[in-house]
Structures are given as structure tokens and as C-alpha cells.
Write a protein that holds these residues in place. Structure first.
Motif, PDB file in Angstrom:
ATOM      1  N   ARG A 190       0.807  -1.235   0.032  1.00  0.00           N
ATOM      2  CA  ARG A 190       0.021   0.011   0.056  1.00  0.00           C
ATOM      3  C   ARG A 190       0.588   1.455   0.221  1.00  0.00           C
ATOM      4  O   ARG A 190       0.484   2.240  -0.749  1.00  0.00           O
ATOM      5  CB  ARG A 190      -0.799  -0.175   1.155  1.00  0.00           C
ATOM      6  CG  ARG A 190      -1.841   1.110   1.403  1.00  0.00           C
ATOM      7  CD  ARG A 190      -2.806   1.162   2.453  1.00  0.00           C
ATOM      8  NE  ARG A 190      -1.892   1.228   3.535  1.00  0.00           N
ATOM      9  CZ  ARG A 190      -1.233   2.512   4.382  1.00  0.00           C
ATOM     10  NH1 ARG A 190      -1.610   3.458   3.791  1.00  0.00           N
ATOM     11  NH2 ARG A 190      -0.602   2.577   5.246  1.00  0.00           N
ATOM     12  N   ARG A 210       5.525  11.166  -4.489  1.00  0.00           N
ATOM     13  CA  ARG A 210       4.256  11.892  -4.151  1.00  0.00           C
ATOM     14  C   ARG A 210       4.710  13.023  -3.223  1.00  0.00           C
ATOM     15  O   ARG A 210       5.747  12.677  -2.368  1.00  0.00           O
ATOM     16  CB  ARG A 210       3.118  11.119  -3.643  1.00  0.00           C
ATOM     17  CG  ARG A 210       2.220  10.520  -4.831  1.00  0.00           C
ATOM     18  CD  ARG A 210       1.099   9.983  -4.373  1.00  0.00           C
ATOM     19  NE  ARG A 210       0.294  10.769  -3.424  1.00  0.00           N
ATOM     20  CZ  ARG A 210      -0.546  10.148  -2.712  1.00  0.00           C
ATOM     21  NH1 ARG A 210      -0.948   8.779  -2.854  1.00  0.00           N
ATOM     22  NH2 ARG A 210      -1.541  10.971  -1.824  1.00  0.00           N
ATOM     23  N   LYS A 217       3.661   1.710  -1.261  1.00  0.00           N
ATOM     24  CA  LYS A 217       4.426   2.154  -2.725  1.00  0.00           C
ATOM     25  C   LYS A 217       3.629   3.105  -3.477  1.00  0.00           C
ATOM     26  O   LYS A 217       4.229   3.844  -4.175  1.00  0.00           O
ATOM     27  CB  LYS A 217       4.514   0.653  -3.177  1.00  0.00           C
ATOM     28  CG  LYS A 217       5.385  -0.266  -2.760  1.00  0.00           C
ATOM     29  CD  LYS A 217       5.482  -1.488  -3.530  1.00  0.00           C
ATOM     30  CE  LYS A 217       6.572  -2.465  -2.947  1.00  0.00           C
ATOM     31  NZ  LYS A 217       6.717  -3.748  -3.756  1.00  0.00           N
ATOM     32  N   GLN A 218       2.394   3.207  -3.076  1.00  0.00           N
ATOM     33  CA  GLN A 218       1.709   4.410  -3.882  1.00  0.00           C
ATOM     34  C   GLN A 218       2.001   5.734  -3.697  1.00  0.00           C
ATOM     35  O   GLN A 218       1.864   6.603  -4.553  1.00  0.00           O
ATOM     36  CB  GLN A 218       0.400   4.381  -3.456  1.00  0.00           C
ATOM     37  CG  GLN A 218      -0.238   4.646  -2.109  1.00  0.00           C
ATOM     38  CD  GLN A 218      -1.632   4.755  -1.982  1.00  0.00           C
ATOM     39  OE1 GLN A 218      -2.443   5.322  -2.630  1.00  0.00           O
ATOM     40  NE2 GLN A 218      -2.171   3.902  -0.752  1.00  0.00           N
TER      41      GLN A 218
END
Length: 470
Positions: A391, A398, A393-394
Motif C-alpha cells: 500500500r 508523491r 508504494k503508492q
């Protein structure tokens, strides 16, 4: 020449709710003329605020009391006071089991601490209980205490958390009938503080530099039911969101059947409210939920989680489960594994069942061997570790908003902070390893933007990006 103040040191065990009780006792002691010290070994009075929730916590409390008793013995005249949940559960047996302790004070008698400090021989009058010895840690049966104590905005309190965040207890006690839980025995029925009292406390905390408020109670989503409020928590959150100086607000310990659309709408619409729900579910197999005296079914929980995620975009979900509950079969456990894999919670805690006297579960047959329960816990946590790693890794590459907290717990060479979807002490962190040359370090509680450069199982790693526009 003025004589030095007597000193008091506090050892606080257990949950944030217990920590607030410790902070209240520290405030009362300071008001009574005591100097507060972080070094219990040098204090004239040592207070141990105990946890009595499960066997491991009770044993930790006993071990800590004995450790502090050894320190007491090193200096004549030093006093040892034991407070909290362990006292509330075993208050008649403890004086005989622990003669080293000078006084005992229960969870609903915090305001008697100044009296104990003034009168060395004083102790809080025990309530009647029915005992059933089993050896080891004292055992007993009792009904709920008839307690009505609630601290308020006028209660002295000396905080021990970092300056930028504070826990605020909005209610005490619990009315839910969970078969495994001993909290109602120790904390009594639900008693909610008035919104005005909570609002006044939060306003004062904001003036003191607090930027994050964490609301706690045995079940925060039941807040105000005893006051006749239909949407008590939603109303409270809406009021607190208007307090100047507060950046984030979150609440812990939600009950599944108390998650209303009104609460979710407030969570989605108020920018200061963290998109974060901590909702202990305890299990997913319907048969186990009924045995635990918990509401709903797997289908109910799946629909609830879908509703939460639909109404609060980007929400993080934390939950906890109990494995090894009496009668839990391998098939039941497989249901739980499948449920967790399907739901992919952000944060999960797993506990092995603790057989607590005085609870309905204590008398149930078909106890699960501890080795089996531990193996199930380990397997579920391995699953969650894989899910969490995938999870996170998203977030790679960013830029996220982070509440800056200062040097990392692991090393002074890096900083750390948290996203709004991470609560302190229980969830992952954002580790900050880089910042532009000449960049002035932020202050704890400041919001900064961090570009995520690496991800781990539970933590994120990144660098500060100044002047970033979302």
C-alpha cells in the motif's frame, strides 16, 4: 532560606486514557506543592499508574511496582503510591500482596491524591469486592464501580506528551457488553463531559502551542448519549474545528454501530479533521462476533467499510483483532485472514485473547492453546506487513503534507513527522532524511511538504520540499 519542594515521579503504564489520568495526578501534585521529576529514582514520592486490562499488562504493572519498591527501599522516608486500573480490579488483595506500597488509589479517586500526599498514613477506603484466588496475579470478581468522576477544563493537568499534540478525554466508562472486556468493571458506565468543558480545554491547549488534538474515551462514538445528544461526536467535532490554532483533530476508539452518516459527513467536510478512523472490529467470522457479544456480521462490516470509504475520500482505517478467543476454529481464523486481505486496512493491531476473570468469556469452554493463538497472531501480522508494504508504494514520488515532529526516535541525524493518516505511537511515520541547503529546521507542530523518496513496511522516507503548492 526556603526549603526545597518535595519531589514526585510518575511511571505511567497502559493506554492514552491512562496517560491522561497520570497527567491529571501530576497536575494535582504540582498544585499541592510538589516538584515533578522525570527521574522516579530521585523522587520523594513515586506514583505508579497501572494497567489492569489483560494478563500481560497486569504482569507489567506488578513488575514495575516491585521495581519501584526496590528504589523506595534505598532511601528511608521515600513513599510509593499505586494508582489506576490494577487497583480498581484488585483493591482488597493488593495491600496484603504488596506491603511495600504506602497507599492505593483507584481510577475514580484521582482527586484524593493531594490528601494522600498530605497524610502519609492515609489510604483510599476500599470498596467491597468478592474474591476468587487463582494464584499468580490476584484474581477477583466484582460489579462495575458506582463512579461519576470526570476531569474538567478546570482540573490541573501537567502534560507529558510533546508540546505539539495532546490527548483529551471526552468521556469515561463504557456501556457495551463485550464478553472479553474488563474495562466496564474498572471504569464504570458511560459518562460524557459537556461540550463546553471540552471546548474550553482545547482552546487553552491551543494557546499553549498544541497543534494536534486526539480525542479519546472507551468509545468516543458513544459520546453524549448519556447527555441526550443524538449526534454528540459530530457536534463536538464541528465545534472543535472552529478553534483557532489547532491544525489537526482526530478521535480514537470508534464502535462500528455508532459510525453515523452525520459523523462521516463532518469528517469529510471539515479540513482540520483528520481522515482517519480507529475502529476496533475484534474479528470477522460472524460466529466469533456473536460469541464475543459484538454487533453485526462480516457482511455488515464490509458494507460499513465501503460506506466509510465512499463518504470520506482518502480515509485511513485502523483496526484491531483478537485471535485465540475461546472456541475459535481454524476455519474462523481463515475467515479473518480472508477479510483482512480483502479490506487492506491501513493499520492493524492483533492481540491474543487474554482470559480475564469477571468477564463472560472467562467461563467459556474450548480454550485455544496459547501456542496456537500466538501462531495465528504472527500469521495475521505477516499478512498485514505485506499489505502495508504494498500500500505504501503508492506514495513513492508523491509530495505529502506532514506534521513535523523533530529528531527521529531512531536517530538524531534524521527528522520525523506524520501524515494526517498516521496517529502518534501506533502507526507508521515519515522519516525526513534531506532538506534544501540552508533550510531552517521547522518547529514541532509545523506543517511541511515532503516528497517521498522511499517506502518501507510501515514507514515512508522523504525530503522536505519548501514552498510547494498542492
Amino acid at each position: 532560606m526556603t526549603a526545597p519542594k518535595p519531589s514526585l515521579g510518575m511511571v505511567s503504564l497502559g493506554c492514552p486514557k491512562n496517560l491522561v489520568d497520570s497527567e491529571v495526578m501530576l497536575g494535582l501534585a504540582a498544585q499541592s506543592g510538589y516538584a515533578i521529576t522525570d527521574d522516579a529514582g530521585s523522587a520523594d514520592v513515586i506514583v505508579v499508574n497501572t494497567c489492569g486490562f489483560i494478563e500481560a499488562a497486569k504482569q507489567e504493572s506488578i513488575d514495575t511496582i516491585l521495581e519501584m519498591a526496590a528504589l523506595k527501599a534505598e532511601r528511608p522516608g521515600r513513599r510509593l503510591i499505586v494508582a489506576g486500573c490494577l487497583v480498581e480490579r484488585y483493591r482488597q488483595q493488593l495491600p496484603a500482596e504488596l506491603p511495600e506500597v504506602d497507599a492505593f488509589i483507584g481510577t475514580n479517586e484521582l482527586e484524593q491524591l493531594p490528601h494522600l500526599l498530605r497524610t502519609p498514613a492515609a489510604t483510599v477506603t476500599p470498596r467491597p469486592v468478592v474474591l476468587r484466588p487463582r494464584g499468580g496475579v490476584p484474581q477477583r470478581e466484582r460489579t462495575r464501580p458506582d463512579a461519576d468522576y470526570l476531569y474538567s477544563e478546570t482540573t490541573p493537568r501537567q502534560r507529558t506528551t510533546p508540546r505539539h499534540y495532546a490527548y483529551v478525554k471526552i468521556a469515561e466508562g463504557c456501556d457495551h457488553p463485550c464478553a472479553f472486556c474488563s474495562i466496564p468493571q474498572m471504569r464504570g458506565h458511560l459518562r460524557s463531559r459537556r461540550i463546553g468543558s471540552i471546548l474550553a480545554e482545547v482552546e487553552r491547549l491551543a494557546e499553549e502551542g498544541v497543534r494536534e488534538i486526539i480525542l479519546i474515551g472507551q468509545d468516543t462514538t458513544s459520546y453524549g448519549e448519556d447527555l441526550g445528544l443524538k449526534q454528540g461526536l459530530a457536534d463536538l467535532l464541528r465545534a472543535l474545528a472552529q478553534v483557532q490554532g489547532i491544525t489537526w483533530i482526530r478521535f480514537l476508539y470508534a464502535y462500528p454501530t455508532r459510525i453515523s452518516d452525520a459523523l462521516l459527513d463532518v469528517l469529510a467536510s471539515e479540513p482540520k479533521l483528520c481522515p482517519y478512523i480507529d475502529m476496533p472490529l475484534q474479528h470477522a467470522a460472524t460466529r466469533m462476533l456473536h460469541a464475543m457479544r459484538r454487533p453485526g456480521s462480516r457482511s455488515f462490516m464490509e458494507k460499513l467499510i465501503a460506506r466509510i470509504r465512499e463518504r470520506v475520500p482518502g480515509v485511513a482505517l485502523r483496526t484491531t483483532f483478537i485471535v485465540g478467543y475461546p472456541g475459535e476454529t481454524q476455519a474462523d481464523f481463515e475467515v479473518l485472514l480472508d477479510f483482512c486481505a480483502a479490506q487492506a486496512f491501513d493499520w492493524v493491531g492483533v492481540f491474543t485473547y487474554s482470559d480475564e476473570e469477571g468477564t463472560p468469556a472467562f467461563d467459556l469452554p474450548d480454550k485455544v492453546p496459547s501456542r496456537t493463538a500466538e501462531a495465528r497472531r504472527a500469521k495475521l501480522m505477516r499478512l498485514q506487513a505485506r499489505l502495508s508494504k504494498q500500500r505504501l508504494k503508492q506514495f513513492k514520488r508523491r509530495v505529502v503534507e506532514v506534521l513535523f515532529e523533530g529528531p527521529s526516535d531512531d536517530s538524531d541525524l534524521i527528522w520525523q513527522g506524520r501524515m494526517a493518516t498516521q496517529a502518534p505511537g501506533i502507526d507508521g511515520r515519515v522519516l525526513i532524511t534531506d532538506a534544501p541547503e540552508g533550510f531552517a529546521p521547522p518547529q514541532p507542530g509545523d506543517l511541511v511538504h515532503v516528497e517521498i523518496t522511499a517506502t518501507h513496511t510501515y514507514d515512508l522516507v522523504g525530503r522536505i520540499v519548501p514552498n510547494h503548492r498542492a
